[in-house]
Structure formats: structure tokens, C-alpha cells
Design a protein around this motif. Structure first.
Motif, PDB file in Angstrom:
ATOM      1  N   ILE A   1       0.843  -1.197   0.000  1.00  0.00           N
ATOM      2  CA  ILE A   1       0.000   0.000   0.000  1.00  0.00           C
ATOM      3  C   ILE A   1       0.884   1.254   0.000  1.00  0.00           C
ATOM      4  N   TYR A   2       0.364   2.331  -0.561  1.00  0.00           N
ATOM      5  CA  TYR A   2       1.055   3.618  -0.551  1.00  0.00           C
ATOM      6  C   TYR A   2       0.616   4.434   0.668  1.00  0.00           C
ATOM      7  N   MET A   3       1.468   5.367   1.079  1.00  0.00           N
ATOM      8  CA  MET A   3       1.135   6.229   2.221  1.00  0.00           C
ATOM      9  C   MET A   3      -0.161   7.003   1.987  1.00  0.00           C
ATOM     10  N   SER A   4      -0.366   7.484   0.783  1.00  0.00           N
ATOM     11  CA  SER A   4      -1.578   8.261   0.504  1.00  0.00           C
ATOM     12  C   SER A   4      -2.834   7.416   0.706  1.00  0.00           C
ATOM     13  N   GLU A   5      -2.753   6.127   0.386  1.00  0.00           N
ATOM     14  CA  GLU A   5      -3.900   5.239   0.580  1.00  0.00           C
ATOM     15  C   GLU A   5      -4.166   5.006   2.067  1.00  0.00           C
ATOM     16  N   ILE A   6      -3.099   4.908   2.853  1.00  0.00           N
ATOM     17  CA  ILE A   6      -3.264   4.757   4.308  1.00  0.00           C
ATOM     18  C   ILE A   6      -3.919   6.012   4.873  1.00  0.00           C
ATOM     19  N   ALA A   7      -3.461   7.172   4.413  1.00  0.00           N
ATOM     20  CA  ALA A   7      -4.032   8.438   4.891  1.00  0.00           C
ATOM     21  C   ALA A   7      -5.530   8.491   4.593  1.00  0.00           C
ATOM     22  N   ARG A   8      -5.917   8.110   3.385  1.00  0.00           N
ATOM     23  CA  ARG A   8      -7.347   8.094   3.026  1.00  0.00           C
ATOM     24  C   ARG A   8      -8.114   7.094   3.890  1.00  0.00           C
ATOM     25  N   THR A   9      -7.555   5.924   4.077  1.00  0.00           N
ATOM     26  CA  THR A   9      -8.220   4.878   4.857  1.00  0.00           C
ATOM     27  C   THR A   9      -8.457   5.324   6.293  1.00  0.00           C
ATOM     28  N   LEU A  10      -7.461   5.977   6.887  1.00  0.00           N
ATOM     29  CA  LEU A  10      -7.548   6.366   8.291  1.00  0.00           C
ATOM     30  C   LEU A  10      -8.083   7.782   8.491  1.00  0.00           C
ATOM     31  N   GLY A  11      -8.252   8.523   7.418  1.00  0.00           N
ATOM     32  CA  GLY A  11      -8.810   9.866   7.519  1.00  0.00           C
ATOM     33  C   GLY A  11      -7.874  10.868   8.166  1.00  0.00           C
ATOM     34  N   VAL A  12      -6.583  10.736   7.877  1.00  0.00           N
ATOM     35  CA  VAL A  12      -5.591  11.688   8.396  1.00  0.00           C
ATOM     36  C   VAL A  12      -4.740  12.177   7.228  1.00  0.00           C
ATOM     37  N   THR A  13      -3.879  13.150   7.497  1.00  0.00           N
ATOM     38  CA  THR A  13      -3.053  13.719   6.432  1.00  0.00           C
ATOM     39  C   THR A  13      -1.896  12.799   6.071  1.00  0.00           C
ATOM     40  N   ARG A  14      -1.388  12.986   4.857  1.00  0.00           N
ATOM     41  CA  ARG A  14      -0.209  12.221   4.434  1.00  0.00           C
ATOM     42  C   ARG A  14       1.003  12.573   5.295  1.00  0.00           C
ATOM     43  N   ALA A  15       1.064  13.819   5.764  1.00  0.00           N
ATOM     44  CA  ALA A  15       2.189  14.223   6.618  1.00  0.00           C
ATOM     45  C   ALA A  15       2.204  13.412   7.916  1.00  0.00           C
ATOM     46  N   VAL A  16       1.043  13.224   8.512  1.00  0.00           N
ATOM     47  CA  VAL A  16       0.950  12.432   9.745  1.00  0.00           C
ATOM     48  C   VAL A  16       1.380  10.995   9.470  1.00  0.00           C
ATOM     49  N   ILE A  17       0.897  10.439   8.374  1.00  0.00           N
ATOM     50  CA  ILE A  17       1.262   9.065   8.009  1.00  0.00           C
ATOM     51  C   ILE A  17       2.762   8.984   7.740  1.00  0.00           C
ATOM     52  N   GLY A  18       3.293   9.971   7.028  1.00  0.00           N
ATOM     53  CA  GLY A  18       4.723   9.972   6.716  1.00  0.00           C
ATOM     54  C   GLY A  18       5.592   9.953   7.963  1.00  0.00           C
ATOM     55  N   LYS A  19       5.256  10.787   8.940  1.00  0.00           N
ATOM     56  CA  LYS A  19       6.021  10.823  10.193  1.00  0.00           C
ATOM     57  C   LYS A  19       5.923   9.494  10.923  1.00  0.00           C
ATOM     58  N   THR A  20       4.728   8.932  10.943  1.00  0.00           N
ATOM     59  CA  THR A  20       4.532   7.676  11.660  1.00  0.00           C
ATOM     60  C   THR A  20       5.238   6.527  10.949  1.00  0.00           C
TER      61      THR A  20
END
Length: 159
Positions: A52-71
Motif C-alpha cells: 500500500i502507498y502512504m496516501s492510501e493509508i491516509a485516506r483509509t484512516l482519515g488523516v493527512t499524508r504528513a501524519v502518516i509519513g512521520k509515523t
């Protein structure tokens, strides 16, 4: 408002308060696996959709890509996740769990089965009509929380 209505909303507000205080605590899954709630849920999303890509995780969890990127960076440093360059698009990374990430996900699942079995049993015992009522209530309360959050953001932006 009827007394029963008040009791339901009061219980729901207590639930929200509990969740809001709990989200910043570590979950200890044993064997040295200690993760924040957000971290383990990102691990679950990657487990469920390897590559999966980070952008897809962000959409799935309803948070920003920046938050996903840091995590993801934090999880990568801890050894739970690895990034693999997408062979079709060298600018993008696919995400996979390492062996440690797989173990964390398995322990997370076992944790829920052990801790939450009673609620799964309860929901399984309900008929479709009662499940529909519960689901409608949860959808309405989610919208209520979203409205409060959006209202709060508008007030913050005015200051």
C-alpha cells in the motif's frame, strides 16, 4: 430530553473522553512490542494491504499524508515497516511489514480477541434490526464528533 436520552449521550461523552485520553498512551503487546494506538493501526492497514502507498493509508484512516509519513518513518526506524521503491513509479514507495511488524500485527489481533471477545459475542447475538439501530447511532455520533471538530477548527482559524 428524556432521562434515557440523557443517559445514552452521557455514556457516549464518557466514552469519547476515555478514548481521547487513551490515544496518546502506548499499548504493550508483550515481547518488547510497545506501540501507540495510531502506529498499530497503521501496521494493521499495511498487513491487510501489503504494498500500500502512504496516501492510501491516509485516506483509509482519515488523516493527512504528513501524519502518516512521520509515523511510517518512526515505524521504519523501529523495524516494523519497510519501504520499497515502486518499480513503475520511482517517486513512490510501497509499504510492507517486516517480520517484527508481522509479529506486532499478530499480537494486536490476539489482544483484541482476548480483550474484546465479549463485545464480538454480544454483537453476534443481536438481530439485524438491532445491529442497524446501533450502526445508525454510531454513524450519527461520528457525524456529531466531526461537526464539533470542524466547528472548533473554524473558531481556531478566526483567532
Amino acid at each position: 430530553m428524556r432521562n434515557k436520552d440523557y443517559q445514552v449521550l452521557s455514556n457516549f461523552n464518557q466514552f469519547l473522553e476515555l478514548v481521547s485520553h487513551w490515544k496518546n498512551n502506548y499499548l504493550d503487546f508483550g515481547n518488547g512490542i510497545k506501540l501507540y494506538r495510531a502506529e498499530i493501526h497503521i501496521i494493521k492497514v499495511i498487513h491487510d494491504d501489503p504494498g500500500i502507498y502512504m496516501s492510501e493509508i491516509a485516506r483509509t484512516l482519515g488523516v493527512t499524508r504528513a501524519v502518516i509519513g512521520k509515523t511510517i518513518t518512526r515505524l521504519e526506524k523501529k523495524g516494523y515497516v519497510c519501504r520499497v521503491i515502486d518499480k513503475d513509479d520511482k517517486k513512490r514507495f510501497k509499504l510492507y511489514l517486516t517480520e517484527l511488524g508481522q509479529r506486532a500485527n499478530a499480537q494486536h489481533l490476539a489482544f483484541h480477541q482476548q480483550q474484546d471477545g465479549y463485545i464480538f459475542d454480544y454483537l453476534s447475538s443481536l438481530d439485524d434490526k438491532n445491529l442497524t439501530v446501533i450502526n445508525e447511532f454510531l454513524n450519527m455520533t461520528r457525524r456529531m464528533v466531526e461537526n464539533h471538530y470542524e466547528s472548533n477548527l473554524r473558531h481556531e482559524n478566526k483567532d
